[in-house]
Design a protein around this motif. Structure first.
Motif, mmCIF file in Angstrom:
data_model
loop_
_atom_site.group_PDB
_atom_site.id
_atom_site.type_symbol
_atom_site.label_atom_id
_atom_site.label_comp_id
_atom_site.label_asym_id
_atom_site.label_seq_id
_atom_site.Cartn_x
_atom_site.Cartn_y
_atom_site.Cartn_z
ATOM 1 N N GLY A 465 18.307 -2.042 23.195
ATOM 2 C CA GLY A 465 17.579 -2.713 24.236
ATOM 3 C C GLY A 465 16.613 -3.879 24.046
ATOM 4 N N GLY A 466 16.573 -4.074 22.788
ATOM 5 C CA GLY A 466 15.775 -5.272 22.051
ATOM 6 C C GLY A 466 14.548 -4.777 21.545
ATOM 7 N N GLY A 467 14.094 -5.801 20.509
ATOM 8 C CA GLY A 467 12.883 -5.149 19.880
ATOM 9 C C GLY A 467 13.303 -4.740 18.637
ATOM 10 N N MET A 468 12.182 -4.234 17.875
ATOM 11 C CA MET A 468 12.170 -4.065 16.484
ATOM 12 C C MET A 468 11.187 -2.747 16.120
ATOM 13 S SD MET A 468 14.242 -5.858 14.633
ATOM 14 C CE MET A 468 13.725 -5.540 12.913
ATOM 15 N N SER A 469 11.575 -1.813 15.200
ATOM 16 C CA SER A 469 10.548 -0.802 14.754
ATOM 17 C C SER A 469 10.610 -0.758 13.423
ATOM 18 C CB SER A 469 11.479 0.459 15.108
ATOM 19 O OG SER A 469 11.595 0.757 16.453
ATOM 20 N N PHE A 470 9.053 -0.903 12.723
ATOM 21 C CA PHE A 470 9.009 -0.885 11.564
ATOM 22 C C PHE A 470 8.020 0.462 11.050
ATOM 23 C CE2 PHE A 470 9.404 -5.453 12.649
ATOM 24 C CZ PHE A 470 9.708 -5.899 11.375
ATOM 25 N N TYR A 471 8.530 1.140 9.936
ATOM 26 C CA TYR A 471 7.975 2.221 9.505
ATOM 27 C C TYR A 471 7.625 1.851 7.880
ATOM 28 C CZ TYR A 471 11.084 3.993 13.103
ATOM 29 O OH TYR A 471 11.921 4.071 14.307
ATOM 30 N N VAL A 472 6.105 2.449 7.822
ATOM 31 C CA VAL A 472 5.461 1.980 6.415
ATOM 32 C C VAL A 472 5.169 3.670 6.317
ATOM 33 C CG1 VAL A 472 3.779 1.259 5.185
ATOM 34 C CG2 VAL A 472 4.583 -0.322 7.200
ATOM 35 N N ILE A 473 5.566 4.019 5.061
ATOM 36 C CA ILE A 473 5.323 5.364 4.376
ATOM 37 C C ILE A 473 4.449 5.477 3.167
ATOM 38 C CG2 ILE A 473 6.421 7.645 4.023
ATOM 39 C CD1 ILE A 473 8.874 6.535 5.374
ATOM 40 N N PHE A 474 3.430 6.067 3.037
ATOM 41 C CA PHE A 474 2.624 6.239 2.177
ATOM 42 C C PHE A 474 2.486 7.736 1.832
ATOM 43 C CE2 PHE A 474 0.955 2.126 3.339
ATOM 44 C CZ PHE A 474 1.142 1.390 2.249
ATOM 45 N N ASP A 475 2.276 8.029 0.473
ATOM 46 C CA ASP A 475 1.777 9.394 0.028
ATOM 47 C C ASP A 475 0.486 9.939 0.558
ATOM 48 O OD1 ASP A 475 4.245 10.172 -1.231
ATOM 49 O OD2 ASP A 475 3.416 9.604 -3.124
ATOM 50 N N LEU A 476 0.200 11.034 1.246
ATOM 51 C CA LEU A 476 -0.985 11.576 1.906
ATOM 52 C C LEU A 476 -2.086 11.778 0.729
ATOM 53 C CD1 LEU A 476 -2.736 12.406 4.182
ATOM 54 C CD2 LEU A 476 -1.646 14.613 3.865
ATOM 55 N N TYR A 477 -3.245 11.030 0.766
ATOM 56 C CA TYR A 477 -4.324 11.226 -0.236
ATOM 57 C C TYR A 477 -4.982 12.213 0.267
ATOM 58 C CZ TYR A 477 -7.753 9.777 -3.697
ATOM 59 O OH TYR A 477 -8.592 9.984 -4.610
ATOM 60 N N ASP A 478 -5.366 13.398 -0.567
ATOM 61 C CA ASP A 478 -6.262 14.406 -0.251
ATOM 62 C C ASP A 478 -7.447 13.995 -1.026
ATOM 63 O OD1 ASP A 478 -7.752 16.786 -0.138
ATOM 64 O OD2 ASP A 478 -5.765 17.941 0.086
ATOM 65 N N LYS A 479 -8.764 13.698 -0.575
ATOM 66 C CA LYS A 479 -9.902 13.272 -1.041
ATOM 67 C C LYS A 479 -10.701 14.401 -1.776
ATOM 68 C CE LYS A 479 -12.080 12.065 2.747
ATOM 69 N NZ LYS A 479 -12.993 11.429 3.773
ATOM 70 N N ASP A 480 -10.393 15.659 -1.143
ATOM 71 C CA ASP A 480 -11.120 16.784 -1.833
ATOM 72 C C ASP A 480 -10.372 16.980 -2.805
ATOM 73 O OD1 ASP A 480 -12.990 16.839 0.498
ATOM 74 O OD2 ASP A 480 -11.574 18.396 1.501
ATOM 75 N N ILE A 481 -9.397 17.211 -3.182
ATOM 76 C CA ILE A 481 -8.713 17.628 -4.320
ATOM 77 C C ILE A 481 -8.956 16.502 -5.458
ATOM 78 C CG2 ILE A 481 -6.267 17.976 -5.524
ATOM 79 C CD1 ILE A 481 -5.274 19.137 -2.902
ATOM 80 N N ASN A 482 -8.741 15.403 -5.045
ATOM 81 C CA ASN A 482 -8.585 14.270 -6.122
ATOM 82 C C ASN A 482 -10.503 13.935 -6.636
ATOM 83 O OD1 ASN A 482 -6.298 12.436 -6.588
ATOM 84 N ND2 ASN A 482 -6.380 13.172 -4.623
ATOM 85 N N ILE A 483 -11.215 14.541 -5.647
ATOM 86 C CA ILE A 483 -12.533 14.284 -6.112
ATOM 87 C C ILE A 483 -12.914 15.471 -7.046
ATOM 88 C CG2 ILE A 483 -15.125 14.679 -5.185
ATOM 89 C CD1 ILE A 483 -14.393 13.062 -2.692
ATOM 90 N N ASN A 484 -12.495 16.886 -6.838
ATOM 91 C CA ASN A 484 -12.693 17.875 -7.770
ATOM 92 C C ASN A 484 -12.007 17.672 -9.068
ATOM 93 O OD1 ASN A 484 -14.176 19.225 -5.573
ATOM 94 N ND2 ASN A 484 -12.380 20.217 -4.695
ATOM 95 N N ASN A 485 -10.875 16.765 -9.087
ATOM 96 C CA ASN A 485 -10.367 16.776 -10.343
ATOM 97 C C ASN A 485 -10.901 15.825 -11.173
ATOM 98 O OD1 ASN A 485 -8.291 18.821 -9.665
ATOM 99 N ND2 ASN A 485 -6.792 17.327 -8.853
#
Length: 485
Positions: A465-485
């Motif tokens: 029916g017209g138009g575009m769809s764009f999908y951007v995908i990133f890994d979820l970043y867990d702040k708590d895990i990375n701060i503890n590590n």
């Protein structure tokens, strides 16, 4: 960047050497198993058959004597011989029957006088209880020697012992022939293995050397080099991949050349316009003030276009050089909200509706500026190339430990055949329309390169029916895990 030197090939590090050694090791293990396990099992089977045969003969004779005698004495030797002769005893077996003192009462073959006659086993059999049978066998000098002892009982007491001895050279000869046959087969297998591995290595390494030579040619810049590897195996597939790679290198080289040409053209066009407008002002002394103002406005627009193009080229150069700020935790929801607030006035001027559904907790590992460039370019494109009174829908969510940004519009869209190329640099579906909208053909290229630089993925689809769809995908970043590590 320093180009690594080509390593030198050593004998024991060569695939040829490793393959040959592995092949011979496997062949050697198989031959050892055949020459040991198979022969050992064959010998054990013969031992088992001998035990059954010799022990059954000893038990048969003992049973018949138990039916006939209550005690055994020297005077019974003739009757013992009569009883034994009535039994079906193999002619190769030697039989000795003793009394309770171990003295032979029946020994037609003189076996009891032989030096290896097992007198200690006779004593053991006499001292045992009912059913205390003894058997042992050995393979020596190409023959099987089997001996069995069975006690003879009368009125609940042991009254003598039956000793049966068999010396079988036929089975021994058969085992030796089998051993010689296996040895000869092993020699043939070794010869065939050497010939086979030589042929295989000659064929495989010849093709591998062809690939190495082709790589050296491509390294020198001969991108048109093709291997045309024959066959249907993995090396043929590797050759096909190499040919595909050289084709891609040719395309990349062509894209690079075209990029330089397009970049020059994109920069030259606004510069030429600025030069033409400036010359028109300078050469026409009687030009009206309104016209001068109009020309200066056009010069300003061309300068803006030039600035945008050079800025995007600088961004692409930075991405190609992998130069970036230090990454940190970025709240995608906050970044999208900020971008939507910035672009709402532009959407309002075109009568567009901006709708959004943004989830909390969508953090990624990136830089603020990079994320802003991605979101801004995609939403701005959705607004620029939309239909009047259209809409733009932005969704942000987490799916299976990933952050997914979706941007959909009901704009003019892109033909299906052009979708795979919209992320290429300077690619424009409709150049006239892109220029009118202020596009340079670099925005989506920047989006793709930035997303890949951050370890994400981006894709586009045409909407029905017209138009575009764009999908951007990133890994979820867990702040708590990375701060503890």
């Amino acid at each position: 960047m320093k180009i690594p030197s080509v390593r030198k090939l050593r004998f024991f590090s060569s695939i040829r050497t490793k393959f040959a050694l592995t092949y011979f090791a496997v062949v050697a293990i198989v031959l050892v198993l055949i020459n040991t396990y198979f022969l050992t099992e064959s010998r054990n089977i013969i031992f088992s058959l001998k035990q059954q045969l010799v022990q059954s003969q000893a038990a048969l004779i003992a049973s018949r004597l138990e039916e006939t005698f209550e005690t055994l004495v020297a005077e019974d030797d003739e009757l013992i011989a009569t009883v034994v002769s009535q039994l079906e005893v193999a002619g190769s077996m030697q039989i000795v029957i003793t009394d309770t003192e171990g003295e032979p009462l029946y020994d037609p073959s003189g076996r009891a006088e032989h030096e290896d006659f097992p007198e200690h086993f006779i004593i053991t059999a006499l001292s045992g209880t009912t059913g205390h049978d003894i058997f042992f066998t050995r393979f020596r000098d190409g023959a099987f020697s089997s001996e069995a002892l069975a006690p003879i009982t009368g009125q609940g007491n042991i009254i003598g012992v039956v000793y049966v001895y068999e010396h079988d050279t036929d089975q021994g000869s058969m085992l030796l022939v089998m051993q010689d046959t296996i040895r000869n087969i092993s020699v043939i297998v070794i010869i065939f293995s050497v010939a086979a591995i030589t042929l295989i290595l000659w064929s495989v390494m010849g093709r591998v050397n062809s690939i190495i030579s082709a790589i050296e040619s491509v390294r020198e810049g001969e991108y048109s080099y093709l291997i045309n590897m024959r066959g249907n195996d993995e090396l043929a597939m590797l050759g096909d991949e190499f040919d595909s790679l050289t084709g891609r290198l040719r395309e990349t080289d062509e894209v690079r050349r075209r990029f330089v040409s397009d970049a020059s053209h994109e920069l030259k066009t606004p510069l030429a316009s600025i030069r033409l407008l400036a010359d028109s002002i300078l050469q026409n002394k009687d030009i009206e003030r309104e016209t001068i103002y109009e020309f200066i406005s056009d010069i300003s627009l061309e300068a803006d276009r030039l600035e945008r193009t050079t800025g995007k080229l600088m961004t692409l150069t930075r991405l190609d050089s992998h130069l970036d700020d230090e990454k940190t935790s970025v709240d995608m929801k906050a970044a999208v909200d900020s971008t939507l607030r910035m672009l709402r006035p532009l959407a309002s001027t075109k009568g567009l509706i901006l709708r959004s559904a943004l989830s909390e907790g969508c953090y990624i590992y990136a830089t603020e500026d990079s994320v802003h460039h991605i979101i801004f370019n995609l939403i701005e494109n959705a607004i620029k190339y939309n239909q009047p009174d259209g809409s733009v829908y932005v969704r942000l969510e987490t799916i299976d430990k990933t952050v997914v940004l979706t941007i959909k519009d009901r704009g003019v869209g892109v033909p299906e055949e052009d979708v795979p190329y919209i992320f290429d640099r300077f690619y424009r579906v409709d150049k006239a329309r892109s220029r009118e909208a202020g596009g340079s053909g670099l925005g989506l290229a920047i989006v793709k390169d930035t997303v890949l630089e951050l370890g994400g993925n981006v894709k586009a689809e045409s909407r029905k029916g017209g138009g575009m769809s764009f999908y951007v995908i990133f890994d979820l970043y867990d702040k708590d895990i990375n701060i503890n590590n």
